[in-house]
Every structure is written in C-alpha cells, then in structure tokens.
Design a protein around this motif. Structure first.
Motif, PDB file in Angstrom:
ATOM      1  N   ARG A 111      50.719 119.891  42.855  1.00  0.00           N
ATOM      2  CA  ARG A 111      51.981 119.307  43.324  1.00  0.00           C
ATOM      3  C   ARG A 111      52.535 120.137  44.470  1.00  0.00           C
ATOM      4  N   VAL A 112      52.719 119.462  45.614  1.00  0.00           N
ATOM      5  CA  VAL A 112      53.283 120.082  46.808  1.00  0.00           C
ATOM      6  C   VAL A 112      54.781 119.793  46.799  1.00  0.00           C
ATOM      7  N   ASP A 113      55.578 120.852  46.900  1.00  0.00           N
ATOM      8  CA  ASP A 113      57.031 120.705  46.854  1.00  0.00           C
ATOM      9  C   ASP A 113      57.592 120.621  48.270  1.00  0.00           C
ATOM     10  N   ARG A 114      57.314 119.493  48.934  1.00  0.00           N
ATOM     11  CA  ARG A 114      57.827 119.224  50.276  1.00  0.00           C
ATOM     12  C   ARG A 114      58.241 117.758  50.339  1.00  0.00           C
ATOM     13  N   GLY A 132      58.361 113.990  50.902  1.00  0.00           N
ATOM     14  CA  GLY A 132      57.305 113.020  51.115  1.00  0.00           C
ATOM     15  C   GLY A 132      55.983 113.383  50.471  1.00  0.00           C
ATOM     16  N   ARG A 133      55.913 114.495  49.802  1.00  0.00           N
ATOM     17  CA  ARG A 133      54.672 114.924  49.151  1.00  0.00           C
ATOM     18  C   ARG A 133      54.867 114.816  47.645  1.00  0.00           C
ATOM     19  N   GLY A 134      54.010 115.388  46.894  1.00  0.00           N
ATOM     20  CA  GLY A 134      54.069 115.332  45.436  1.00  0.00           C
ATOM     21  C   GLY A 134      52.704 115.689  44.892  1.00  0.00           C
ATOM     22  N   TRP A 135      52.298 115.013  43.821  1.00  0.00           N
ATOM     23  CA  TRP A 135      50.996 115.264  43.217  1.00  0.00           C
ATOM     24  C   TRP A 135      49.894 114.700  44.109  1.00  0.00           C
ATOM     25  N   ASP A 136      48.794 115.455  44.217  1.00  0.00           N
ATOM     26  CA  ASP A 136      47.689 115.039  45.075  1.00  0.00           C
ATOM     27  C   ASP A 136      46.430 115.797  44.644  1.00  0.00           C
ATOM     28  N   VAL A 137      45.266 115.341  45.106  1.00  0.00           N
ATOM     29  CA  VAL A 137      44.052 116.127  44.887  1.00  0.00           C
ATOM     30  C   VAL A 137      44.113 117.329  45.820  1.00  0.00           C
ATOM     31  N   PRO A 138      43.616 118.465  45.380  1.00  0.00           N
ATOM     32  CA  PRO A 138      43.642 119.658  46.225  1.00  0.00           C
ATOM     33  C   PRO A 138      42.753 119.493  47.455  1.00  0.00           C
ATOM     34  N   GLY A 139      43.251 119.953  48.579  1.00  0.00           N
ATOM     35  CA  GLY A 139      42.466 119.895  49.803  1.00  0.00           C
ATOM     36  C   GLY A 139      43.308 120.214  51.009  1.00  0.00           C
ATOM     37  N   GLY A 140      42.645 120.270  52.149  1.00  0.00           N
ATOM     38  CA  GLY A 140      43.353 120.556  53.385  1.00  0.00           C
ATOM     39  C   GLY A 140      42.399 120.717  54.547  1.00  0.00           C
ATOM     40  N   HIS A 141      42.908 121.280  55.618  1.00  0.00           N
ATOM     41  CA  HIS A 141      42.161 121.409  56.863  1.00  0.00           C
ATOM     42  C   HIS A 141      40.935 122.314  56.727  1.00  0.00           C
ATOM     43  N   VAL A 142      39.900 121.954  57.455  1.00  0.00           N
ATOM     44  CA  VAL A 142      38.690 122.769  57.543  1.00  0.00           C
ATOM     45  C   VAL A 142      38.892 123.747  58.698  1.00  0.00           C
ATOM     46  N   THR A 196      45.467 125.292  43.194  1.00  0.00           N
ATOM     47  CA  THR A 196      45.488 125.118  41.735  1.00  0.00           C
ATOM     48  C   THR A 196      45.173 126.395  40.966  1.00  0.00           C
ATOM     49  N   GLY A 197      44.583 127.382  41.621  1.00  0.00           N
ATOM     50  CA  GLY A 197      44.145 128.583  40.921  1.00  0.00           C
ATOM     51  C   GLY A 197      42.777 128.431  40.283  1.00  0.00           C
ATOM     52  N   TYR A 198      42.193 127.237  40.350  1.00  0.00           N
ATOM     53  CA  TYR A 198      40.874 127.015  39.768  1.00  0.00           C
ATOM     54  C   TYR A 198      39.814 127.410  40.792  1.00  0.00           C
ATOM     55  N   ILE A 199      38.883 128.262  40.366  1.00  0.00           N
ATOM     56  CA  ILE A 199      37.855 128.766  41.281  1.00  0.00           C
ATOM     57  C   ILE A 199      36.512 128.142  40.920  1.00  0.00           C
ATOM     58  N   VAL A 200      35.868 127.587  41.933  1.00  0.00           N
ATOM     59  CA  VAL A 200      34.539 127.013  41.767  1.00  0.00           C
ATOM     60  C   VAL A 200      33.717 127.402  42.997  1.00  0.00           C
ATOM     61  N   ASP A 201      32.454 127.692  42.771  1.00  0.00           N
ATOM     62  CA  ASP A 201      31.553 128.011  43.877  1.00  0.00           C
ATOM     63  C   ASP A 201      31.365 126.746  44.719  1.00  0.00           C
ATOM     64  N   ALA A 202      31.451 126.876  46.019  1.00  0.00           N
ATOM     65  CA  ALA A 202      31.309 125.726  46.919  1.00  0.00           C
ATOM     66  C   ALA A 202      29.987 124.996  46.696  1.00  0.00           C
ATOM     67  N   PRO A 236      50.281 132.483  44.321  1.00  0.00           N
ATOM     68  CA  PRO A 236      51.705 132.719  44.611  1.00  0.00           C
ATOM     69  C   PRO A 236      52.141 132.320  46.019  1.00  0.00           C
ATOM     70  N   ASP A 237      51.252 132.421  46.993  1.00  0.00           N
ATOM     71  CA  ASP A 237      51.620 132.080  48.371  1.00  0.00           C
ATOM     72  C   ASP A 237      51.246 130.644  48.747  1.00  0.00           C
ATOM     73  N   SER A 238      50.913 129.836  47.763  1.00  0.00           N
ATOM     74  CA  SER A 238      50.488 128.460  48.008  1.00  0.00           C
ATOM     75  C   SER A 238      51.668 127.553  48.327  1.00  0.00           C
TER      76      SER A 238
END
Length: 173
Positions: free
Chosen positions: A52-55, A57-67, A85-91, A138-140
């Motif tokens: 959940r992005v606290d901005r 027009g935003r809200g709950w979404d799948v995690p992702g962003g710019h490459v 999310t804090g969830y770590i997975v190998d690419a 924390p800085d997300s």
C-alpha cells in the motif's frame, strides 16, 4: 514473440494519445523497451502479496517500479518487491509472464521521459507454502504489505490494468 492480448485500453496516467495492451507473454515484445517491472507473488492458498502506497490517488498495488539503467527487469522486480513489502526473493525465481505494452500514437515530446513503445514487465513467483508476514523497508514509499485472496485483490485494486494478468495466476471463485 507471440503475445496474447487480454485487454486493450487507455489509462489516465499516460498524458498522450496511446493504447495499452495487457498481454500474456513469456518475454518482452519485440520493439518495446522495458521501463518498469513488477512482482506478483502468490502463495499456496492463492493469496497475493500487495503493498500500500500512502500517496494521493494510490493505494494497494502489486509491488514494482522503474527499471534502473543497467538493471535487468527481474532484478528490478525483486528489488522493488523487497523495498515495498520486505519480502526477499532471488531474481532468478521470478518468471516473466506478461505485462502492459504501451504504444504512443504520436512522437513523445522531448521532456516526456519514456519511449514511444514502452513495456511494463510482470514477473510471477509461486510460493511452496502460505505467505509470511512482511513489512516494507523503513525508507519505502509503502506503508503496509499484506496477503489477499483473489476477491480481495479485485476489491482493493479495482480498475487496475493488471487485473487480467493476475487472473491467469490464481483460481477465482
């Protein structure tokens, strides 16, 4: 590369005349540059991890962003997943399965910042058990992360262009 179009639409957050095709495909469509990457994490219960992005027009979404420059799409998806999310997975565990293919109908202005043919790549990972509790870094830009059943995903993310992609990964009641 063969892509199955699941939906064709326009979205208000692209300010130029365009078409967005939501496509099911194992790779990047020819002639498109990957500008964003997302991770769709589904557990054995069929629950999906959302952030959940606290901005406005935003809200709950799948995690992702710019490459980032020099970053592979799967690496970007894994990085964004960890940050949001804090969830770590190998690419290497993230499987590309589709995305949002954006085609502008005119040349973009010099200050636009994106190519005329951009692709937002979606990657999937299926967990071997129930999803663990997670928390954004924390800085997300995200303030929460949680697992949701398919009907809850549709409710929290109503109108999201990626919902047809999500539906290919989960059994919906």
């Amino acid at each position: 590369m063969t892509a199955r179009v699941l939906d064709r639409l326009t979205v208000p957050w692209i300010p130029l005349p365009h078409t967005m095709d939501v496509v099911l495909t194992p790779g990047t469509p020819d002639g498109y540059a990957v500008t964003a990457a997302f991770a769709v994490v589904v557990d054995t219960r069929g629950h999906t991890l959302l952030a959940r992005v606290d901005r406005p027009g935003r809200g709950w979404d799948v995690p992702g962003g710019h490459v980032a420059d020099g970053e592979a799409p799967a690496e970007a998806a894994a990085r964004e997943l960890a940050e949001e999310t804090g969830y770590i997975v190998d690419a290497a565990r993230l499987r590309p399965f589709g995305g949002q293919r954006i085609t502008l109908h005119a040349d973009p202005p010099a200050d636009y910042g994106y190519p005329a043919r951009a692709y937002m790549a979606f990657h999937a990972v299926q967990l071997a058990g129930p999803g663990p509790d997670t928390r954004p870094a924390p800085d997300s830009e995200c303030v929460a992360a949680a697992w949701f059943a398919p009907d809850e995903v549709r409710a929290h993310c109503a109108g999201a262009a990626w919902l047809p992609l999500h539906a290919t990964l989960v059994t919906t009641p």
